[in-house]
Design a protein around this motif. Structure first.
Motif, PDB file in Angstrom:
ATOM      1  N   PHE A  86       0.866  -1.124  -0.052  1.00 16.93           N
ATOM      2  CA  PHE A  86       0.038  -0.043   0.023  1.00 16.93           C
ATOM      3  C   PHE A  86       0.856   1.279  -0.019  1.00 16.93           C
ATOM      4  O   PHE A  86       0.395   2.274  -0.576  1.00 16.93           O
ATOM      5  N   LEU A  87       2.170   1.341   0.637  1.00 20.20           N
ATOM      6  CA  LEU A  87       2.892   2.461   0.506  1.00 20.20           C
ATOM      7  C   LEU A  87       3.591   2.492  -0.781  1.00 20.20           C
ATOM      8  O   LEU A  87       3.568   3.733  -1.380  1.00 20.20           O
ATOM      9  N   ALA A  88       3.650   1.425  -1.731  1.00 19.83           N
ATOM     10  CA  ALA A  88       3.994   1.593  -3.071  1.00 19.83           C
ATOM     11  C   ALA A  88       3.146   2.425  -3.868  1.00 19.83           C
ATOM     12  O   ALA A  88       3.173   3.132  -4.822  1.00 19.83           O
ATOM     13  N   ILE A  89       1.652   1.976  -3.510  1.00 18.63           N
ATOM     14  CA  ILE A  89       0.596   2.612  -4.212  1.00 18.63           C
ATOM     15  C   ILE A  89       0.298   4.029  -3.964  1.00 18.63           C
ATOM     16  O   ILE A  89       0.199   4.871  -4.667  1.00 18.63           O
ATOM     17  N   LEU A  90       0.683   4.372  -2.562  1.00 19.99           N
ATOM     18  CA  LEU A  90       0.511   5.873  -2.191  1.00 19.99           C
ATOM     19  C   LEU A  90       1.661   6.635  -2.859  1.00 19.99           C
ATOM     20  O   LEU A  90       1.504   7.830  -3.403  1.00 19.99           O
ATOM     21  N   LEU A  91       3.037   6.100  -3.094  1.00 21.93           N
ATOM     22  CA  LEU A  91       3.959   6.677  -3.942  1.00 21.93           C
ATOM     23  C   LEU A  91       3.637   6.972  -5.418  1.00 21.93           C
ATOM     24  O   LEU A  91       3.868   8.166  -5.897  1.00 21.93           O
ATOM     25  N   GLY A 101      -7.671  13.563 -10.867  1.00 21.08           N
ATOM     26  CA  GLY A 101      -7.210  14.291  -9.609  1.00 21.08           C
ATOM     27  C   GLY A 101      -7.937  14.020  -8.191  1.00 21.08           C
ATOM     28  O   GLY A 101      -7.389  13.814  -7.444  1.00 21.08           O
ATOM     29  N   GLN A 102      -9.301  13.878  -8.824  1.00 18.76           N
ATOM     30  CA  GLN A 102     -10.237  13.797  -7.650  1.00 18.76           C
ATOM     31  C   GLN A 102      -9.941  12.212  -7.095  1.00 18.76           C
ATOM     32  O   GLN A 102     -10.275  11.802  -5.664  1.00 18.76           O
ATOM     33  N   LEU A 103     -10.009  11.361  -7.973  1.00 15.57           N
ATOM     34  CA  LEU A 103      -9.617   9.873  -7.621  1.00 15.57           C
ATOM     35  C   LEU A 103      -8.396   9.763  -6.875  1.00 15.57           C
ATOM     36  O   LEU A 103      -8.410   9.066  -5.621  1.00 15.57           O
ATOM     37  N   ALA A 104      -7.115  10.597  -7.262  1.00 14.91           N
ATOM     38  CA  ALA A 104      -5.784  10.526  -6.659  1.00 14.91           C
ATOM     39  C   ALA A 104      -5.860  11.135  -5.156  1.00 14.91           C
ATOM     40  O   ALA A 104      -5.493  10.544  -4.041  1.00 14.91           O
ATOM     41  N   SER A 105      -6.759  12.270  -5.164  1.00 15.88           N
ATOM     42  CA  SER A 105      -7.107  12.868  -3.812  1.00 15.88           C
ATOM     43  C   SER A 105      -7.742  12.035  -2.637  1.00 15.88           C
ATOM     44  O   SER A 105      -7.465  11.928  -1.588  1.00 15.88           O
ATOM     45  N   ALA A 106      -8.761  11.492  -3.285  1.00 17.15           N
ATOM     46  CA  ALA A 106      -9.599  10.604  -2.613  1.00 17.15           C
ATOM     47  C   ALA A 106      -8.703   9.301  -2.042  1.00 17.15           C
ATOM     48  O   ALA A 106      -8.791   9.075  -0.509  1.00 17.15           O
ATOM     49  N   TYR A 107      -7.923   8.836  -2.776  1.00 13.12           N
ATOM     50  CA  TYR A 107      -7.009   7.601  -2.386  1.00 13.12           C
ATOM     51  C   TYR A 107      -5.893   8.138  -1.393  1.00 13.12           C
ATOM     52  O   TYR A 107      -5.720   7.511  -0.268  1.00 13.12           O
ATOM     53  N   TYR A 108      -5.544   9.229  -1.467  1.00 11.11           N
ATOM     54  CA  TYR A 108      -4.438   9.795  -0.579  1.00 11.11           C
ATOM     55  C   TYR A 108      -5.239  10.085   0.781  1.00 11.11           C
ATOM     56  O   TYR A 108      -4.571   9.425   1.988  1.00 11.11           O
ATOM     57  N   PHE A 109      -6.252  10.627   1.117  1.00 14.12           N
ATOM     58  CA  PHE A 109      -7.052  10.586   2.328  1.00 14.12           C
ATOM     59  C   PHE A 109      -7.395   9.236   2.840  1.00 14.12           C
ATOM     60  O   PHE A 109      -7.107   8.729   4.004  1.00 14.12           O
ATOM     61  N   ALA A 110      -7.701   8.367   2.123  1.00 15.15           N
ATOM     62  CA  ALA A 110      -8.232   6.740   2.353  1.00 15.15           C
ATOM     63  C   ALA A 110      -7.047   6.173   2.821  1.00 15.15           C
ATOM     64  O   ALA A 110      -7.112   5.454   3.555  1.00 15.15           O
ATOM     65  N   HIS A 111      -5.880   6.416   2.295  1.00 17.98           N
ATOM     66  CA  HIS A 111      -4.708   5.730   2.473  1.00 17.98           C
ATOM     67  C   HIS A 111      -4.387   5.941   4.028  1.00 17.98           C
ATOM     68  O   HIS A 111      -4.158   5.024   4.852  1.00 17.98           O
ATOM     69  N   LEU A 123      -6.450   7.447   6.732  1.00 18.08           N
ATOM     70  CA  LEU A 123      -7.634   7.411   7.346  1.00 18.08           C
ATOM     71  C   LEU A 123      -8.254   6.147   7.597  1.00 18.08           C
ATOM     72  O   LEU A 123      -9.020   5.730   8.687  1.00 18.08           O
ATOM     73  N   ILE A 124      -8.206   5.211   6.380  1.00 22.30           N
ATOM     74  CA  ILE A 124      -8.924   4.023   6.420  1.00 22.30           C
ATOM     75  C   ILE A 124      -8.009   2.835   6.199  1.00 22.30           C
ATOM     76  O   ILE A 124      -8.070   2.010   6.969  1.00 22.30           O
ATOM     77  N   ILE A 125      -7.044   3.016   5.099  1.00 22.31           N
ATOM     78  CA  ILE A 125      -6.355   1.644   4.856  1.00 22.31           C
ATOM     79  C   ILE A 125      -5.036   1.458   5.830  1.00 22.31           C
ATOM     80  O   ILE A 125      -4.979   0.439   6.461  1.00 22.31           O
ATOM     81  N   LEU A 126      -4.587   2.631   6.383  1.00 22.99           N
ATOM     82  CA  LEU A 126      -3.427   2.341   7.330  1.00 22.99           C
ATOM     83  C   LEU A 126      -4.114   1.798   8.789  1.00 22.99           C
ATOM     84  O   LEU A 126      -3.196   0.722   9.086  1.00 22.99           O
ATOM     85  N   PRO A 127      -4.841   2.400   9.258  1.00 19.37           N
ATOM     86  CA  PRO A 127      -5.527   1.754  10.317  1.00 19.37           C
ATOM     87  C   PRO A 127      -5.922   0.156  10.331  1.00 19.37           C
ATOM     88  O   PRO A 127      -5.780  -0.730  11.192  1.00 19.37           O
ATOM     89  N   TRP A 128      -6.724   0.144   9.133  1.00 13.86           N
ATOM     90  CA  TRP A 128      -7.123  -1.444   8.832  1.00 13.86           C
ATOM     91  C   TRP A 128      -5.824  -2.369   8.623  1.00 13.86           C
ATOM     92  O   TRP A 128      -5.831  -3.626   9.270  1.00 13.86           O
ATOM     93  N   VAL A 129      -4.774  -2.118   7.947  1.00 12.45           N
ATOM     94  CA  VAL A 129      -3.712  -2.856   7.759  1.00 12.45           C
ATOM     95  C   VAL A 129      -2.930  -2.912   9.118  1.00 12.45           C
ATOM     96  O   VAL A 129      -2.653  -4.333   9.313  1.00 12.45           O
ATOM     97  N   ALA A 130      -3.053  -2.030   9.861  1.00 10.73           N
ATOM     98  CA  ALA A 130      -2.386  -2.158  11.205  1.00 10.73           C
ATOM     99  C   ALA A 130      -2.942  -3.357  12.043  1.00 10.73           C
ATOM    100  O   ALA A 130      -2.402  -4.099  13.017  1.00 10.73           O
ATOM    101  N   ARG A 131      -4.124  -3.231  11.956  1.00 10.04           N
ATOM    102  CA  ARG A 131      -4.830  -4.433  12.888  1.00 10.04           C
ATOM    103  C   ARG A 131      -4.994  -5.861  12.088  1.00 10.04           C
ATOM    104  O   ARG A 131      -5.249  -6.814  12.729  1.00 10.04           O
ATOM    105  N   SER A 132      -4.878  -6.025  10.743  1.00  6.75           N
ATOM    106  CA  SER A 132      -5.170  -6.979   9.935  1.00  6.75           C
ATOM    107  C   SER A 132      -4.085  -8.047   9.648  1.00  6.75           C
ATOM    108  O   SER A 132      -3.994  -9.044   9.315  1.00  6.75           O
ATOM    109  N   GLU A 133      -2.949  -7.101   9.334  1.00  2.01           N
ATOM    110  CA  GLU A 133      -1.771  -7.600   8.849  1.00  2.01           C
ATOM    111  C   GLU A 133      -1.138  -8.640   9.800  1.00  2.01           C
ATOM    112  O   GLU A 133      -1.141  -8.468  10.946  1.00  2.01           O
ATOM    113  N   ARG A 134      -0.390  -9.666   9.360  1.00  2.00           N
ATOM    114  CA  ARG A 134       0.385 -10.611  10.070  1.00  2.00           C
ATOM    115  C   ARG A 134       1.917 -10.452   9.471  1.00  2.00           C
ATOM    116  O   ARG A 134       2.325 -10.868   8.288  1.00  2.00           O
ATOM    117  N   PRO A 135       2.616  -9.617  10.188  1.00  2.00           N
ATOM    118  CA  PRO A 135       3.924  -9.233   9.931  1.00  2.00           C
ATOM    119  C   PRO A 135       4.992 -10.427   9.708  1.00  2.00           C
ATOM    120  O   PRO A 135       4.585 -11.657  10.384  1.00  2.00           O
TER     121      PRO A 135
END
Length: 428
Positions: free
Chosen positions: A350-355, A377-387, A389-401
């Motif tokens: 997901f960090l690669a997608i953010l880049l 631009g609207q799609l890219a902006s939406a993903y930036y905030f989603a990364h 506010l949504i994706i990062l907290p979800w990954v932190a809880r669901s990921e198995r490092p």
């Protein structure tokens, strides 16, 4: 964090002993960047970029002070004074190009520095304050760069100031008052130029002060490292000098070679040709764009095209500032106990997608505002905030490092073909 195995400074020369007793500056340097400061033994070249940012700031301050001796902050002669610097001042062309391109190199280095922090989790406890002060430095740099872009008083300088300050008028009730207060009038003119010049001269010194706090905060917990595992003992560290001073010297040499190539062979590559036309309030450029390092944020600003409860312009302003302020909350948005993305495959993806998303925003920010680019631009902006506010907290809880090494030394030995690292993520 204390390092009981760190060497203590004991000057041998009488003069240094006397100076250390009266003003312990030698001891401070020794403990801050010398053999008295132990650092993890596995740091890679991405840890060079903090030193490179400091070198870039020094270049900006030195060249800026000399340029200020010849610059005239008056709307009637500002453009001519810049041309005079280029043509009449000894080595003026070099100073001006070094300062202008130095801003780009400074921001580039800082963007890579931020990217390294995101990848290796340098914003996580116990280094939250280091990260927060870094974001403050980033904001100061952006403000300084914007005000500096206005000073040449070309077409992009004038209209960039007009457009950016114009967005403050979207704030209900007080917006137009704030805009007039910022400009000192109803449009960019002498008052705005003097204000921007004064602040542009002052803010680098404020930035230097915050950088000192940033380094001070870093020395309390010590540096992070590519594994994200904390230092366990003396075997995990090496003295900063000579090991990393030599490594930083290599990085600084490469940086200066690239910087010199930019100045001598392509000094205007990162600028806009319209800024070599004197500012004209009666002639609007066909396409107003900021410097390249502002383009992603400018794309977010332009992504709001319809009113919804609040005016679209106000949504754009809130989103632009919010995209930066989000970084302040990053240590708490990512609750994963593992720091390094080397052991977090889902987070790394997901960090690669953010880049890629930020690069898309940069393209949209500099492209023509047609229907396709607006939607992109609207799609890219939406993903930036989603990364964040949504994706990062979800990954932190669901990921198995992946399993972590027991220590930095174990990771180094495993990389060299020794013991393989085995440890669960819970021990991070």
């Amino acid at each position: 964090m204390s390092f009981p195995w760190a060497k203590h400074y004991e000057p041998k020369q009488p003069l240094m002993r006397w100076l250390d007793e009266k003003l312990p500056l030698p001891r401070l340097v020794y403990n801050a960047v010398g053999a008295g400061y132990p650092v993890p033994r596995n740091l890679n070249y991405f840890w060079n970029f903090g030193v490179l940012a400091g070198a870039a700031l020094a270049i900006q301050i030195i060249t800026g002070v000399v340029l200020a001796m010849h610059y005239a902050a008056n709307a009637g002669v500002a453009f001519g004074s810049v041309e005079s610097i280029m043509r009449d001042v000894n080595a003026g062309w070099f100073l001006r190009y070094a300062h202008a391109n130095g801003a780009s190199m400074f921001l580039l280095v800082v963007y890579i520095h931020i990217g390294r922090g995101l990848y290796y989790g340098s914003y996580k406890a116990p280094r939250e304050m280091v990260w927060l002060l870094g974001v403050v430095i980033f904001l100061l740099m952006m403000a300084t760069a914007f005000m500096g872009y206005v000073l040449p008083w070309g077409q992009m300088s004038f209209w960039g100031a007009q457009v950016i300050t114009g967005f403050f008028s979207a704030i209900p009730l007080v917006g137009e008052t704030i805009r007039i207060w910022l400009l000192g009038g109803f449009a960019p003119d002498n008052a705005a130029l003097n204000r921007f010049f004064s602040l542009h001269y002052l803010l680098p010194f404020v930035t230097a002060g915050v950088i000192i706090l940033h380094i001070w905060a870093l020395h309390i917990p010590g540096s992070n490292n590519p594994t994200g595992v904390e230092v366990k003992g003396e075997q995990d560290t090496v003295p900063f000098h000579p090991y990393y001073t030599a490594k930083d010297a290599v990085g600084l040499g490469v940086f200066l070679l690239i910087f010199a190539a930019l100045i001598f062979f392509s000094p205007n590559m990162l600028g806009h040709p319209d800024n070599y036309i004197e500012a004209n309030p009666l002639s609007t450029p066909a396409h107003i764009v900021p410097e390249w390092y502002f383009l992603p944020f400018y794309a977010i600003l332009k992504s709001f095209t319809a009113d919804f409860i609040l005016p679209a312009k106000l949504w754009g302003v809130l989103a632009m500032f919010g995209s930066i302020l989000l970084l302040f909350f990053l240590p708490w948005l990512d609750s994963s106990p593992v720091r390094s993305a080397n052991y977090r495959p889902k987070y790394r993806a997901f960090l690669a997608i953010l880049l890629v998303d930020v690069l898309v925003l940069g393209y949209v920010g500099g492209a023509e505002a047609n229907a396709r680019n607006v939607i992109l631009g609207q799609l890219a902006s939406a993903y930036y905030f989603a990364h964040f506010l949504i994706i990062l907290p979800w990954v932190a809880r669901s990921e198995r490092p992946r399993p972590l090494p027991n220590s930095i030394t174990e990771a180094v030995l495993a990389k060299q073909g020794g013991t393989s690292p085995v440890k669960t993520a819970a021990h991070a």
